[in-house]
Design an enzyme around this catalytic site. Structure first.
Site, PDB file in Angstrom:
ATOM      1  N   SER A   1      -0.833 -27.307 -34.068  1.00 10.88           N
ATOM      2  CA  SER A   1      -0.470 -28.327 -33.073  1.00 10.88           C
ATOM      3  C   SER A   1      -0.035 -29.628 -33.747  1.00 10.88           C
ATOM      4  CB  SER A   1      -1.663 -28.623 -32.152  1.00 10.88           C
ATOM      5  OG  SER A   1      -2.739 -29.190 -32.896  1.00 10.88           O
TER       6      SER A   1
ATOM      7  N   ASN B   1     -13.486 -30.279 -30.006  1.00 13.51           N
ATOM      8  CA  ASN B   1     -13.326 -30.141 -28.560  1.00 13.51           C
ATOM      9  C   ASN B   1     -13.460 -31.483 -27.840  1.00 13.51           C
ATOM     10  OD1 ASN B   1     -13.189 -27.480 -29.267  1.00 13.51           O
ATOM     11  ND2 ASN B   1     -15.045 -26.840 -28.198  1.00 13.51           N
TER      12      ASN B   1
ATOM     13  N   THR C   1      21.415 -39.248   8.574  1.00  9.59           N
ATOM     14  CA  THR C   1      20.513 -38.102   8.682  1.00  9.59           C
ATOM     15  C   THR C   1      21.389 -36.869   8.539  1.00  9.59           C
ATOM     16  OG1 THR C   1      20.711 -37.900  11.098  1.00  9.59           O
ATOM     17  CG2 THR C   1      18.936 -39.320  10.257  1.00  9.59           C
TER      18      THR C   1
ATOM     19  N   SER D   1      36.113 -38.625 -19.286  1.00  4.72           N
ATOM     20  CA  SER D   1      36.465 -37.236 -19.567  1.00  4.72           C
ATOM     21  C   SER D   1      37.179 -37.132 -20.909  1.00  4.72           C
ATOM     22  CB  SER D   1      37.359 -36.698 -18.446  1.00  4.72           C
ATOM     23  OG  SER D   1      37.973 -35.483 -18.813  1.00  4.72           O
TER      24      SER D   1
ATOM     25  N   LYS E   1      38.925 -40.900 -15.608  1.00  7.30           N
ATOM     26  CA  LYS E   1      37.605 -40.598 -15.056  1.00  7.30           C
ATOM     27  C   LYS E   1      36.541 -41.607 -15.477  1.00  7.30           C
ATOM     28  CE  LYS E   1      36.462 -37.575 -12.985  1.00  7.30           C
ATOM     29  NZ  LYS E   1      35.986 -36.281 -13.463  1.00  7.30           N
TER      30      LYS E   1
ATOM     31  N   ASN F   1      32.611 -41.162 -14.896  1.00  3.34           N
ATOM     32  CA  ASN F   1      31.614 -40.227 -14.370  1.00  3.34           C
ATOM     33  C   ASN F   1      30.206 -40.826 -14.389  1.00  3.34           C
ATOM     34  OD1 ASN F   1      33.666 -38.245 -14.198  1.00  3.34           O
ATOM     35  ND2 ASN F   1      33.343 -37.694 -16.346  1.00  3.34           N
TER      36      ASN F   1
ATOM     37  N   GLU G   1      23.406 -38.278 -13.069  1.00  2.00           N
ATOM     38  CA  GLU G   1      23.391 -36.805 -13.004  1.00  2.00           C
ATOM     39  C   GLU G   1      22.310 -36.238 -13.923  1.00  2.00           C
ATOM     40  OE1 GLU G   1      28.176 -36.217 -12.099  1.00  2.00           O
ATOM     41  OE2 GLU G   1      27.395 -35.928 -14.113  1.00  2.00           O
TER      42      GLU G   1
ATOM     43  N   TYR H   1     -14.500 -24.485 -23.486  1.00  2.00           N
ATOM     44  CA  TYR H   1     -13.221 -24.712 -24.143  1.00  2.00           C
ATOM     45  C   TYR H   1     -12.555 -23.393 -24.517  1.00  2.00           C
ATOM     46  CZ  TYR H   1      -9.613 -26.360 -27.303  1.00  2.00           C
ATOM     47  OH  TYR H   1      -8.395 -26.615 -27.896  1.00  2.00           O
TER      48      TYR H   1
ATOM     49  N   GLN I   1      -4.671 -26.059 -25.951  1.00  2.00           N
ATOM     50  CA  GLN I   1      -3.804 -26.695 -26.939  1.00  2.00           C
ATOM     51  C   GLN I   1      -2.375 -26.781 -26.422  1.00  2.00           C
ATOM     52  OE1 GLN I   1      -4.124 -25.671 -31.249  1.00  2.00           O
ATOM     53  NE2 GLN I   1      -1.966 -25.081 -31.054  1.00  2.00           N
TER      54      GLN I   1
END
Length: 491
Positions: free
Chosen positions: A24, A109, A154, A276, A282, A284, A289, A316, A321
């Protein structure tokens, strides 16, 4: 074997693939500083309880501070986790007869559970500050647009006129609940499991209250089995993070739609846009997004945590982990998203004239017209609803003459004979009048919005003070811990 953990019970060393699979260490980068803090507090308490002597305590504390100064990169990454790697480094520095005493009365632990809570506590505080800033930005923008008309929706269809302030405050209200959820989760994160050892506590005469105080926790997780094995606080936080990302994703979706040529309600700042590679015209809304897409990180982390924790017997299990990388990915994503959304809202250009023009598109004043029929002529709302619905079919602006014509069909009499006038109709069809009429609590009328904004600003100030209090408590605890450490380092 040189591995201080495996040299007793186990004979074979792990090969490289197994080590990578079980290690880990990469995820433990998040808890390096917390692990040092936990070691410092535990060592101070061991000395105060007479479990280790002052000289050994001094050497251990000095070694830990040196390790913190060196940074995590100096640790041996061949160990399966940071706790053993750090202890091994300490033993290399001060010898096993001294460094080997630090782990007395403690298990990995309770150690890791404490580290996770320390780091998550700090992340939650930072998130609270960032949500607060986003809410403030929304309210500041709303204060400028209490009279800026826009269509409310709506089903993504034009519904009724409202104001941009009213719309922005709806998002702020949702974020206010997110703030409350994070703050509430903080109270359960900020509990100390240290001293629970493996799960059955320890025969050493530890002072759990002392380590709790040194680390700035509000209280203890008393049952030692629960203390080391629960990750419900991660699930709770991940759920809160998911809710925040869902709210941000809804906001991002609107920013994407509103910045289209068809809507043209707003224009995002260039910083939050891309162009683009082939279409030079463009602009964007890529950042918004991506925010929609990154919502999947939080949702995925929550699902992973639920799946990992499902069905685990007490106490445990190593499965846990795998829980922590998910919470780190989630909190990192949500905090960045809150900051980015704040920037997009703060810098975007609003087009009030477009919003106002669209506020009446699609006969958005129909509801007020029906309400006017009810108020002024005394007919039932359902009947008024039918009359206006029939008028809506014609797709033309209703006049008193047309209204009377339809009323004759539905009621057998005109509404003008019941007191309806052309002036009443004109007022009902005005989006400004529509909005001004809606001055009950929570409505978009400018005077009601001013009252609402004032209340929200007061709440924000209280929230700011609450955040400052949380930070003061933890900062003071850490300062006290370092002061105690420096005192005990003097032999």
């Amino acid at each position: 074997m040189s591995n201080i953990l495996r040299r007793g019970r186990l004979e074979a060393a792990q090969d490289e693939e197994i080590l990578r699979y079980t290690s880990s260490m990469e995820a433990d980068r998040w808890i390096f500083d917390a692990d040092i803090a936990v070691d410092l507090a535990h060592t101070v308490m061991l000395k105060e309880q007479g479990i280790i002597n002052r000289e050994d305590c001094s050497k251990i504390l000095s070694g830990l501070l040196k390790i913190r100064e060196e940074g995590m990169e100096k640790l041996d990454f061949s160990y399966e986790d940071i706790h053993i790697s750090l202890e091994s480094r300490l033993i290399d520095m001060v010898g096993e007869d001294v460094g080997g005493r630090m782990h007395s009365g403690r298990s990995r632990n309770d150690e890791v559970a404490t580290c996770i809570r320390l780091v998550l506590r700090e992340e939650l505080t930072g998130l609270l500050e960032e949500i607060h800033k986003l809410r403030q930005t929304l309210l500041t923008l709303a204060e400028k647009h209490t009279e800026t008309l826009m269509p409310g929706f709506t089903h993504m269809q034009h519904a009724q006129p409202t104001t941009l302030a009213h719309h922005l405050c709806a998002h702020e209200a949702a974020l206010g609940r997110d703030f409350d959820r994070v703050q509430d989760a903080y109270s359960r994160v900020n509990l100390c499991p240290l001293g629970a050892a493996a799960f059955a506590s320890t025969g050493f005469n530890l002072n759990r209250k002392r380590t709790q105080e040194l680390l700035g926790f509000d209280g203890l997780l008393e049952n030692s089995m629960d203390a080391v094995s629960t990750r419900d606080f991660l699930i709770e936080c991940a759920s809160g993070f998911t809710n925040i990302m869902i709210n941000l994703s809804r906001m991002a979706e609107e920013l994407v739609i509103w910045s289209t040529s068809e809507f043209n309600f707003i224009e995002l700042d260039d910083m939050y846009a891309s162009t683009s590679s082939i279409m030079p015209q463009k602009k964007n809304p890529d950042t918004a997004e991506l925010m929609r897409g990154k919502t999947g990180v939080a949702v995925g982390a929550l699902m992973s945590l639920i799946t990992i924790c499902k069905g685990l017997p007490l106490s445990y299990n190593r499965d846990l982990q795998e829980a922590t990388p998910n919470i780190w990915r989630s909190v990192e994503t949500v905090r960045a998203s809150v900051r980015v959304m704040e920037g997009m809202i703060k810098t975007m250009k609003v087009h009030p004239e477009v919003l106002a023009a669209q506020s009446v598109t699609g006969f958005t004043t129909a509801t007020e017209l029906a309400d006017t029929f009810v108020r002024e002529t005394g007919i039932p709302f359902r009947t008024a609803h039918q009359i206006v619905g029939m008028l809506a079919r014609e797709m033309e602006k209703p006049t008193l003459e047309k209204i009377d014509s339809v009323a004759e069909i539905v009621l057998g009499e005109s509404l003008s004979s019941r007191g309806l006038t052309e002036k009443m109709v004109k007022e009902a069809l005005s989006p400004v009048s529509n909005v001004k009429r809606r001055k009950i609590t929570g409505g978009p009328a400018p005077e009601e919005m001013q009252n609402y904004l004032s209340k929200r600003q007061t709440e924000l100030e209280l929230n700011r003070q609450e955040i400052a209090t949380l930070k003061d408590i933890t900062d003071s605890a850490f300062e006290n811990l370092l002061a105690t450490v420096n005192e005990y380092r003097k032999t």
